[in-house]
Design an enzyme around this catalytic site. Structure first.
Site, PDB file in Angstrom:
ATOM      1  CG  ASP A  11       7.508  -1.429  -2.667  1.00 15.49           C
ATOM      2  OD1 ASP A  11       7.243  -2.503  -3.229  1.00 15.49           O
ATOM      3  OD2 ASP A  11       7.788  -0.393  -3.300  1.00 15.49           O
ATOM      4  CE  LYS A 118       7.071  -1.630  -6.277  1.00 18.43           C
ATOM      5  NZ  LYS A 118       7.960  -0.466  -6.148  1.00 18.43           N
ATOM      6  CB  CYS A 162       5.386   1.982  -4.249  1.00 16.62           C
ATOM      7  SG  CYS A 162       6.990   2.449  -4.963  1.00 16.62           S
TER       8      CYS A 162
END
Ligand code: VGL
Ligand code: ZN
Length: 213
Positions: A11, A118, A162
């Site tokens: 991310d 995701k 994450c």
């Protein structure tokens, strides 16, 4: 058995990095050069990045639920696919195909071989790059398996969300290491807690100069 090592970059997207980003992770600029240095300094059998990639009405956005729900402080009980779980609510972030969902321009993306998306289901969040909150695979495990990966190194943001979830799932299938100089968390306190908890699962925490691949 031969070791095959994958790098998972979690991310590193504008909405977590830029100064005016909705979910800016403070100090994240410090780790980007460390991530960029990994490609050439070590041997990787596979380099993959994840992207948080939400629809505009995503369940994890406070705004989706109405004005009485506040980002960061509110949470809700989500019911989806026969599952019930607590969801912390966030500002609107990483909406698919918006500039905020793009990789941060400081990240060297030239060596990234694949991207896993995701949090794409409006009803379910996915902190983990492997499985969403309802247990549905993003396909990452299958990609790693098909390449014969045995070991995984996880870097990126946010360390306490994450990265944490991705490393936790990774450790179920692969020997997993997190690089402490290549992650940044929402708070230092929760990063410390995350590291202590993940060490109990057998996940290794080292700095990139200690990598042996
Ligand atoms: C993340 C909160 C919400 C992350 C993603 O990338 O750590 N955190 N969505
Ligand atoms: Zn998200």
């Amino acid at each position: 058995m031969t070791t095959k090592t994958a790098l998972i970059i979690v991310d590193v997207q504008n909405d977590f990095v830029l100064d005016d980003a909705p979910l800016k992770v403070n100090g994240v600029a410090d780790i980007i050069p460390n991530i960029n240095s990994l490609y050439k300094a070590h041997h990787w059998d596979f380099i993959v990045a994840t992207k948080d990639f939400h629809p505009a009405n995503h369940v994890s956005f406070a705004a989706t639920h109405g004005p009485s729900y506040k980002p960061f402080t509110s949470s809700i009980t989500v019911e989806a696919y026969g599952l019930k779980y607590e969801q912390r609510l966030w500002p609107v972030h990483s909406v698919s195909n918006t500039p905020g969902s793009e990789f941060y321009e400081g990240l060297d993306t030239s060596a990234i071989q694949d991207v896993v998306y995701k949090g794409t289901d409006p009803k379910v969040d996915s902190y983990s790059g492997f499985f969403d909150a309802a247990g549905k695979s993003t396909g990452l495990r299958e990609k790693l398996d098909s390449k014969g990966i045995t070991d995984v190194v996880v870097v990126g943001i946010a360390g306490d969300y994450c990265v944490r979830a991705t490393a936790t799932d990774s450790q179920k299938f692969f020997k997993t290491t997190v690089l402490t100089d290549c992650i940044k968390s929402l708070t230092e306190e929760s990063e410390k807690k995350t590291i202590a908890e993940l060490k109990l699962l057998g996940i290794k925490f080292i700095t990139s100069d200690q990598l042996t691949n």
